[in-house]
Design an enzyme around this catalytic site. Structure first.
Site, mmCIF file in Angstrom:
data_model
loop_
_atom_site.group_PDB
_atom_site.id
_atom_site.type_symbol
_atom_site.label_atom_id
_atom_site.label_comp_id
_atom_site.label_asym_id
_atom_site.label_seq_id
_atom_site.Cartn_x
_atom_site.Cartn_y
_atom_site.Cartn_z
ATOM 1 N N ARG A 152 0.825 -1.213 0.000
ATOM 2 C CA ARG A 152 0.000 0.000 0.000
ATOM 3 C C ARG A 152 0.854 1.256 0.000
ATOM 4 O O ARG A 152 0.473 2.284 0.555
ATOM 5 C CB ARG A 152 -0.980 0.029 1.171
ATOM 6 C CG ARG A 152 -1.780 -1.240 1.360
ATOM 7 C CD ARG A 152 -2.398 -1.735 0.090
ATOM 8 N NE ARG A 152 -3.161 -2.964 0.292
ATOM 9 C CZ ARG A 152 -3.738 -3.618 -0.709
ATOM 10 N NH1 ARG A 152 -3.640 -3.198 -1.948
ATOM 11 N NH2 ARG A 152 -4.416 -4.713 -0.467
ATOM 12 N N GLU A 206 -6.248 -12.258 7.821
ATOM 13 C CA GLU A 206 -5.880 -12.312 6.406
ATOM 14 C C GLU A 206 -4.736 -13.305 6.151
ATOM 15 O O GLU A 206 -3.771 -12.995 5.467
ATOM 16 C CB GLU A 206 -5.503 -10.915 5.907
ATOM 17 C CG GLU A 206 -6.657 -9.938 6.026
ATOM 18 C CD GLU A 206 -6.385 -8.563 5.430
ATOM 19 O OE1 GLU A 206 -5.214 -8.143 5.449
ATOM 20 O OE2 GLU A 206 -7.339 -7.922 4.980
ATOM 21 N N ASP A 224 -12.195 -1.045 7.160
ATOM 22 C CA ASP A 224 -10.783 -1.002 6.762
ATOM 23 C C ASP A 224 -10.427 0.297 6.059
ATOM 24 O O ASP A 224 -10.353 0.328 4.836
ATOM 25 C CB ASP A 224 -10.509 -2.194 5.825
ATOM 26 C CG ASP A 224 -9.042 -2.341 5.507
ATOM 27 O OD1 ASP A 224 -8.235 -1.654 6.137
ATOM 28 O OD2 ASP A 224 -8.713 -3.147 4.616
ATOM 29 N N GLU A 259 -4.657 4.295 0.658
ATOM 30 C CA GLU A 259 -5.013 3.049 -0.023
ATOM 31 C C GLU A 259 -6.391 3.125 -0.682
ATOM 32 O O GLU A 259 -6.561 2.708 -1.823
ATOM 33 C CB GLU A 259 -4.984 1.899 0.996
ATOM 34 C CG GLU A 259 -5.445 0.581 0.430
ATOM 35 C CD GLU A 259 -5.409 -0.547 1.458
ATOM 36 O OE1 GLU A 259 -4.927 -0.329 2.579
ATOM 37 O OE2 GLU A 259 -5.879 -1.648 1.115
ATOM 38 N N HIS A 303 -16.217 0.268 0.539
ATOM 39 C CA HIS A 303 -15.530 -0.894 -0.025
ATOM 40 C C HIS A 303 -16.051 -1.313 -1.401
ATOM 41 O O HIS A 303 -16.365 -2.481 -1.634
ATOM 42 C CB HIS A 303 -15.598 -2.078 0.941
ATOM 43 C CG HIS A 303 -14.294 -2.827 1.001
ATOM 44 N ND1 HIS A 303 -13.669 -3.313 -0.126
ATOM 45 C CD2 HIS A 303 -13.476 -3.153 2.038
ATOM 46 C CE1 HIS A 303 -12.536 -3.911 0.226
ATOM 47 N NE2 HIS A 303 -12.379 -3.813 1.532
HETATM 48 C C1 BDP Z 1 -5.765 -3.581 4.469
HETATM 49 C C2 BDP Z 1 -4.752 -3.690 3.388
HETATM 50 C C3 BDP Z 1 -3.798 -4.823 3.564
HETATM 51 C C4 BDP Z 1 -3.253 -4.830 4.975
HETATM 52 C C5 BDP Z 1 -4.404 -4.884 5.957
HETATM 53 C C6 BDP Z 1 -3.960 -4.747 7.397
HETATM 54 O O1 BDP Z 1 -5.437 -3.841 2.170
HETATM 55 O O2 BDP Z 1 -2.781 -4.679 2.614
HETATM 56 O O3 BDP Z 1 -2.403 -5.894 5.183
HETATM 57 O O4 BDP Z 1 -5.258 -3.808 5.737
HETATM 58 O O5 BDP Z 1 -4.150 -3.675 7.945
HETATM 59 O O6 BDP Z 1 -6.185 -2.255 4.455
HETATM 60 O O7 BDP Z 1 -3.472 -5.698 7.983
#
Ligand code: BDP
Length: 719
Positions: A183, A306, A380, A408, A536
């Site tokens: 990002r 994730e 997010d 981002e 989103h």
């Molecule tokens: C999201 C991003 C990702 C990050 C994640 C995070 O898309 O790349 O790893 O957050 O904060 O916004 O862990």
């Protein structure tokens, strides 16, 4: 011959003055004061410099003053060691004899990292005093004094006292060891791991200067999607070299810890936090880190989120995971920032609810040196989100804020968006969790919660680009983050003004124009991207540009249709009792306010409600019409920004004027792209015409849906 050489030199200097401004100097430009009267005043007040004592930080102070005053006043101050001359700048901590000899006039208590600046007369001589309890406070006071000159304030009758409201003011770098930045939209990582520790890039020093000038005192060097390699000796040496550079500037280094590091670099069979070998491994690893970096700050951890490993892989809780690291760090004074950015890939609950669902039951179960790091909103870093329901909800656990400075989801590095307004909206939001004054700011600064550890982090937008942040105006977001981390009571307008003065010009018209552009920029981008609480609906994975049509991916909550829920009846995510009931995670006052369609602020309408296309909004327009108007209004506002900027020709140096001009024209194209894509796509559900007054998009929806960006910047490598 001589004359020709001279002429060439003059031409060269002129060229630099007009074109040479490239943004590298950020807000620390220190150009000569033009106004002769003011210049004379500054020269008189600061003719002499008396710095009491010796320390690396005091050396940094002297170097900064030399640089700043030589640039702005044309000469360095004369070094003195007494107060016998007129116009002396005295810099000394409160425990020095010289300050004690001036008492009782300097009775303020600046506190840790705070400072006091006072104009006094001593034995008939005019003295400007900067004092503090520690050297770092003196450095912050020095930058404040330089700022007064940069913003052309008189130095008479100064009486300033300032101290940070939050202890840890942190930049989070999402930098990978291979030099890429997740990002990141401003080039590659600043950290040249390959050449470290032997080669210290001048940039590391300028980075530290810039951070210290706004009070940032911590940096997390590595990506939250962590690589265990950084914890190996070869890398710890490199980390130590950076820590050595940053130390005199009051900046402590932190690292991200990969939860499975005991397996990956420790060769253990497990990373189970309750396993004795694992506990021992972390203890030894942490002890080793402190050998390299004696003031190491601690770890940031993204676990079971994730795809990252974490304690849940072993049926343990986030608290079990955080505590094993906390126990290893505690004897050395280190802390763990354990991230609450989690969402389960098995439980099909509303994603907005999941962090709360997982963390609230763990309240009170974390060690004292753990702080839970919560993003500003529950999804997010969207263009606009309501505040995260965890703020105020975990009464036994210190919580900290994570903002995203890198854009981002906000136009990356082609869109001008001043984020102080976004930060402020969140910080000033009332959570109603602690009686009267329960704003998010008062929760994270500990004044409402009484939590001992306080912190705020910003995911940085800094990279190897010459101007650090990609977009010249994005520097303002780094600046504003630091200023608000220090004092969240500052207004975004005040921050914009001082930044503009220091970064561009003290010309009154330039300040008014630039700051009004900044002030409107966030609402503008929200309008053309995600008005009325939409969220989103960006491009898949890279999040660049509009893609409200994304559906049918392996995770529902990674699609756009999951979030906007448009259908023939209306649009929006029902998070009231009749829907996911995410609102139940907030205090009753917020629940009442937001669950009621009449009182729910329109900016969050579609975040909390599924609304009929024909329902009338406050403007008197139906939802469909209002949605269209907002999208068009957003794009139009960019046109207005372009005009405003063009009117500044001649008032801004050519180099940066031209850069911003070009970027604004890209931004306009992108705003129209967003507007057309979204309006055409949502029209397939509303089945209504675009209001007559608005121009019809010149391309069909199929065109927008066909666009692909396989090489968009900042992409997550493993996705
Ligand atoms: C999201 C991003 C990702 C990050 C994640 C995070 O898309 O790349 O790893 O957050 O904060 O916004 O862990």
């Amino acid at each position: 011959m001589m004359r020709i050489k001279l002429l060439l030199l003059v031409l060269l200097l002129h060229a630099f003055a007009v074109y040479g401004e490239d943004g590298y100097r950020l807000w620390l430009r220190y150009d000569k004061v033009e106004d002769a009267r003011l210049l004379n005043h500054y020269k008189k007040e600061l003719a002499n410099l008396y710095i009491a004592g010796q320390s690396p930080t005091l050396n940094v102070i002297r170097a900064e003053l030399d640089k700043g005053l030589e640039g702005m006043l044309g000469s360095k101050p004369k070094t003195v060691s007494s107060l016998h001359a007129h116009g002396t700048l005295l810099i000394a901590t409160r425990n020095t004899d010289v300050i004690k000899s001036l008492n009782p006039r300097l009775t303020e208590e600046p506190g840790k990292e705070g400072f006091v600046i006072r104009s006094i007369t001593h034995a008939g001589k005019r003295i400007t005093v900067i004092t503090a309890d520690d050297d770092i406070g003196l450095l912050y006071g020095t930058f404040h004094l330089l700022k007064l000159i940069q913003t052309r304030q008189p130095l008479r009758a100064l009486s300033v006292q300032s101290s940070p409201l939050i202890q840890l003011r942190i930049l989070n770098h999402w930098d990978n060891l291979d030099g890429t930045v997740e990002r990141g939209y401003a080039g590659f990582s600043l950290w040249n791991w390959h050449k470290l520790p032997g080669y210290i890039d001048e940039r590391y020093i300028d980075y530290a200067r810039a951070n210290a000038s706004i009070g940032i005192n911590a940096t997390v060097l590595t990506n939250v999607n962590a690589n265990a390699w950084v914890l190996t000796p070869a890398y710890l040496k490199k980390v130590a070299a950076l820590a050595d550079v940053f130390r005199p500037y009051g900046i402590r280094v932190y690292l991200t810890a990969r939860f499975s590091a005991p397996i990956e670099i420790g060769k253990l069979a497990t990373a189970d936090p309750l396993n004795e070998d694992v506990k021992q491994w972390w203890k030894e690893k942490v002890t080793e880190i402190y050998k390299y970096v004696p003031d190491f700050g601690g770890f940031v951890v993204k676990a079971n989120s994730e795809g990252q490993p974490g304690p849940q892989n072993y049926n343990r809780t986030h608290a079990d995971g955080a505590n094993v690291l906390a126990d290893a760090l505690a004897p050395h004074g280190g802390i763990v920032m354990w991230r609450a950015f989690v969402y389960d890939d098995k439980v099909p609950d509303d994603r907005a609810k999941q962090a709360y669902n997982e963390f609230k039951p763990l309240d009170g179960k974390f060690r004292d040196n753990v702080i839970v790091q919560v993003k500003n909103g529950p999804i997010d870093f969207q263009p606009r989100e309501p505040f995260h329901p965890l703020f105020g909800a975990m009464k036994q656990t210190p919580l900290m804020m994570e903002f995203q400075i890198t854009q981002e989801y906000l136009g990356q590095s082609t869109n001008l968006v001043y984020l102080a307004n976004l930060f402020k909206e969140c910080l000033d939001a009332d959570t109603y969790q602690y009686g009267k004054e329960s704003t998010v700011a008062r929760i994270i600064d500990g004044s409402a919660t009484k939590q001992k550890l306080t912190a705020v982090a910003g995911v940085t937008n800094i990279g190897s680009d010459r101007n650090w942040c990609g977009h010249p105006m994005a520097q303002a977001n780094w600046y504003a983050f630091g200023r608000l981390a220090w004092d969240h009571q500052l207004s975004s307008e005040q921050i914009a003004k001082e930044w503009t003065r220091m970064t561009f010009s003290n010309d009154a018209e330039a300040i008014t124009r630039v700051t009004s552009m900044m002030d409107q920029s966030w609402e503008t981008v929200v309008n053309y991207m995600t008005p009325l609480g939409l969220h989103h609906i960006m491009g898949w994975s890279h999040h660049y540009g509009p893609a409200p049509w994304i559906k049918d991916r392996h995770r529902a909550d990674w699609t756009s249709v999951y979030y906007h829920k448009a259908d023939s009846s209306g649009i929006g995510f029902d998070r009231t009792q009749s829907g996911s009931h995410a609102l139940a995670q907030y205090a009753p006052e917020i629940q009442n306010l937001f669950s009621n369609r009449e009182t729910c602020p329109e900016k969050f309408l579609l975040w909390f409600h599924h609304v009929n296309w024909n329902e009338k909004l406050k403007s008197g327009n139906t939802l469909w019409d209002e949605l269209c108007y907002r999208y068009y209004r957003g794009a139009e506002a960019v046109k207005k920004m372009q005009q405003d900027w063009d009117s500044l020709k001649g008032k801004i140096d050519t180099g940066r004027f031209e850069q911003v001009r070009q970027l604004l024209s890209i931004q306009y194209e992108e705003a129209v792209w967003w507007r057309n894509s979204c309006v055409l796509y949502f029209q397939t559900f509303s089945k209504q015409p675009i209001p007559q007054a608005l121009p019809v998009p010149d391309k069909p929806l199929s065109y927008y849906m066909s666009l692909e960006f396989p090489y968009a910047p900042g992409i997550k490598p493993q996705w």
